[in-house]
Design a protein around this motif. Structure first.
Motif, short mmCIF file in Angstrom:
data_model
loop_
_atom_site.label_atom_id
_atom_site.label_comp_id
_atom_site.label_asym_id
_atom_site.label_seq_id
_atom_site.Cartn_x
_atom_site.Cartn_y
_atom_site.Cartn_z
N LEU A 243 24.62 2.45 -46.01
CA LEU A 243 24.85 1.01 -45.98
C LEU A 243 25.27 0.61 -44.57
O LEU A 243 26.08 1.28 -43.93
CB LEU A 243 25.96 0.62 -46.96
N GLY A 244 24.70 -0.49 -44.09
CA GLY A 244 25.10 -1.04 -42.81
C GLY A 244 25.66 -2.44 -42.99
O GLY A 244 25.99 -2.85 -44.10
N ALA A 245 25.76 -3.16 -41.91
CA ALA A 245 26.27 -4.53 -41.97
C ALA A 245 25.59 -5.36 -40.91
O ALA A 245 25.28 -4.87 -39.82
CB ALA A 245 27.79 -4.56 -41.77
N THR A 246 25.35 -6.61 -41.23
CA THR A 246 24.82 -7.52 -40.23
C THR A 246 25.91 -7.87 -39.22
O THR A 246 27.10 -7.81 -39.54
CB THR A 246 24.31 -8.81 -40.88
N ALA A 247 25.50 -8.20 -38.01
CA ALA A 247 26.45 -8.60 -36.97
C ALA A 247 26.65 -10.11 -37.03
O ALA A 247 25.69 -10.87 -37.08
CB ALA A 247 25.94 -8.19 -35.60
N VAL A 248 27.91 -10.53 -37.03
CA VAL A 248 28.24 -11.95 -37.13
C VAL A 248 29.02 -12.35 -35.88
O VAL A 248 30.00 -11.70 -35.51
CB VAL A 248 29.09 -12.23 -38.39
N LEU A 249 28.58 -13.42 -35.21
CA LEU A 249 29.32 -13.96 -34.07
C LEU A 249 30.46 -14.83 -34.57
O LEU A 249 30.30 -15.59 -35.52
CB LEU A 249 28.38 -14.78 -33.18
N ILE A 250 31.62 -14.71 -33.92
CA ILE A 250 32.82 -15.41 -34.37
C ILE A 250 33.17 -16.53 -33.38
O ILE A 250 33.76 -16.28 -32.32
CB ILE A 250 34.01 -14.43 -34.48
N PRO A 251 32.80 -17.77 -33.68
CA PRO A 251 33.15 -18.88 -32.78
C PRO A 251 34.65 -19.18 -32.83
O PRO A 251 35.29 -19.03 -33.87
CB PRO A 251 32.33 -20.05 -33.32
N GLY A 252 35.19 -19.59 -31.70
CA GLY A 252 36.58 -20.01 -31.65
C GLY A 252 37.60 -18.90 -31.81
O GLY A 252 38.79 -19.18 -32.02
N ALA A 253 37.18 -17.65 -31.70
CA ALA A 253 38.11 -16.53 -31.87
C ALA A 253 39.14 -16.54 -30.74
O ALA A 253 38.81 -16.74 -29.57
CB ALA A 253 37.37 -15.21 -31.89
N ARG A 254 40.41 -16.32 -31.10
CA ARG A 254 41.48 -16.19 -30.11
C ARG A 254 41.51 -14.75 -29.61
O ARG A 254 41.53 -13.81 -30.41
CB ARG A 254 42.82 -16.57 -30.71
N LEU A 255 41.51 -14.59 -28.30
CA LEU A 255 41.45 -13.26 -27.70
C LEU A 255 42.66 -13.01 -26.82
O LEU A 255 43.05 -13.86 -26.02
CB LEU A 255 40.17 -13.13 -26.85
N TRP A 256 43.25 -11.83 -27.01
CA TRP A 256 44.33 -11.39 -26.14
C TRP A 256 43.79 -10.38 -25.14
O TRP A 256 42.77 -9.72 -25.38
CB TRP A 256 45.46 -10.77 -26.96
N VAL A 257 44.52 -10.24 -24.03
CA VAL A 257 44.10 -9.36 -22.95
C VAL A 257 45.23 -8.38 -22.65
O VAL A 257 46.40 -8.78 -22.60
CB VAL A 257 43.75 -10.18 -21.68
N TRP A 258 44.87 -7.10 -22.44
CA TRP A 258 45.87 -6.07 -22.16
C TRP A 258 45.49 -5.27 -20.91
O TRP A 258 44.32 -5.19 -20.54
CB TRP A 258 45.98 -5.08 -23.33
N ASP A 259 46.50 -4.67 -20.31
CA ASP A 259 46.28 -3.72 -19.21
C ASP A 259 45.79 -2.40 -19.81
O ASP A 259 46.47 -1.84 -20.68
CB ASP A 259 47.59 -3.50 -18.45
N PRO A 260 44.64 -1.87 -19.38
CA PRO A 260 44.11 -0.65 -20.00
C PRO A 260 44.92 0.60 -19.68
O PRO A 260 44.81 1.60 -20.39
CB PRO A 260 42.69 -0.55 -19.42
N ASP A 261 45.73 0.56 -18.63
CA ASP A 261 46.51 1.74 -18.25
C ASP A 261 47.88 1.77 -18.93
O ASP A 261 48.31 2.81 -19.41
CB ASP A 261 46.68 1.78 -16.73
N THR A 262 48.55 0.62 -18.97
CA THR A 262 49.91 0.59 -19.54
C THR A 262 49.94 0.12 -20.98
O THR A 262 50.91 0.36 -21.69
CB THR A 262 50.80 -0.35 -18.70
N GLY A 263 48.89 -0.59 -21.41
CA GLY A 263 48.89 -1.16 -22.75
C GLY A 263 49.67 -2.46 -22.86
O GLY A 263 49.75 -3.04 -23.95
N ASP A 264 50.23 -2.93 -21.75
CA ASP A 264 50.99 -4.18 -21.78
C ASP A 264 50.04 -5.37 -21.90
O ASP A 264 48.97 -5.40 -21.29
CB ASP A 264 51.81 -4.34 -20.50
N ARG A 265 50.46 -6.35 -22.68
CA ARG A 265 49.65 -7.56 -22.80
C ARG A 265 49.74 -8.37 -21.51
O ARG A 265 50.82 -8.52 -20.92
CB ARG A 265 50.11 -8.40 -23.98
N LEU A 266 48.60 -8.91 -21.07
CA LEU A 266 48.53 -9.74 -19.87
C LEU A 266 48.43 -11.20 -20.29
O LEU A 266 47.50 -11.58 -21.00
CB LEU A 266 47.32 -9.35 -19.02
#
Length: 250
Positions: free
Chosen positions: A27-50
């Motif tokens: 079983l697979g799944a179709t890909a759905v685009l998510i409009p208006g999604a809230r996105l957070w950003v993090w530092d890839p080395d420390t894991g701290d949120r930017l």
């Protein structure tokens, strides 16, 4: 310099949708685009949120919002951050406080950085030395390159070279070049003591708007175990950008 992210054909918020049969036992799944999604950003080395971000209009924001088609818009991270992790923010209104997966984004400015670096390296390799400016030098052992893109500020490279050859070596070439509009920039080679981590200036050059590159052959000994790094001194009244330094050690 604030590097730019997002806004490419690959930057969309995608989630699994309706299940579909993709094989006799799969079983697979179709890909759905998510409009208006809230996105957070993090530092890839420390894991701290930017949260010190800027949107595509240059306005300060703490998070990014996907557009009406689910695309991740252009945004800028904090100074000198070239890689970030991006993921959907927790939806506390629905009781979903769990963490979503995070995905690595590289700055879309990197091709311009590579082009500038290649230009600087070519210029340095074509730079001639000697009393009359004649004669090329070919690095034979450990060429140490350091590039600072964008506006310059006083700093020391965090990536030293360490002499682990079991013998003394010699710094035989120091080259530096930058785009300078005002003032004088100092570039120094620093020897790092392996025990105290203290630094001592081994060689230095200055570059100006009239002479934006310099080359010297210092012949400075680097004892076994000693570290070598470079630092730039930019006075407050100076204006410069795009520095490339080459130190050749033999």
């Amino acid at each position: 310099m604030r590097y730019q992210f997002g806004g490419t054909p690959a930057d969309f918020v995608v989630a699994p949708g309706q299940q579909v049969q993709v094989g006799p036992d799969t079983l697979g799944a179709t890909a759905v685009l998510i409009p208006g999604a809230r996105l957070w950003v993090w530092d890839p080395d420390t894991g701290d949120r930017l949260t010190d971000l800027m949107d595509h209009r240059g306005e300060p924001v703490a998070e990014i919002t996907a557009d009406s088609s689910g695309a991740v818009p252009r945004f800028r991270a904090p100074d000198e951050v070239k890689r970030v992790l991006v993921g959907q923010a927790p939806d506390t209104s629905s009781g979903d406080a769990g963490e979503h997966s995070r995905h690595l984004l590289a700055s879309t400015d990197w091709p311009a950085d590579v082009t500038k670096l290649n230009t600087r390296i070519t210029a340095l390799e074509n730079t001639t030395g000697g009393d009359d400016g004649g004669g090329d030098y070919v690095a034979t052992a450990h060429p140490m390159m350091w590039h600072m893109g964008g506006p310059l500020e006083s700093r020391r490279s965090p990536h030293p070279y360490h002499n682990l050859e079991g013998r003394n070596q010699t710094i035989i070439v120091l080259r530096a070049q930058a785009t300078i509009t005002e003032g004088t920039i100092g570039v120094r080679v620093v020897l790092l003591d392996p025990d105290t981590r203290g630094g001592a200036v081994a060689a230095s050059v200055t570059i100006t708007p009239e002479e934006p590159w310099a080359l010297i052959r210092p012949q400075v000994e680097v004892s076994d175990g000693t570290g070598v790094t470079v630092e730039v001194d930019v006075p407050e009244e100076a204006e410069a950008e795009d520095l490339t330094v080459q130190v050749t050690i033999r």
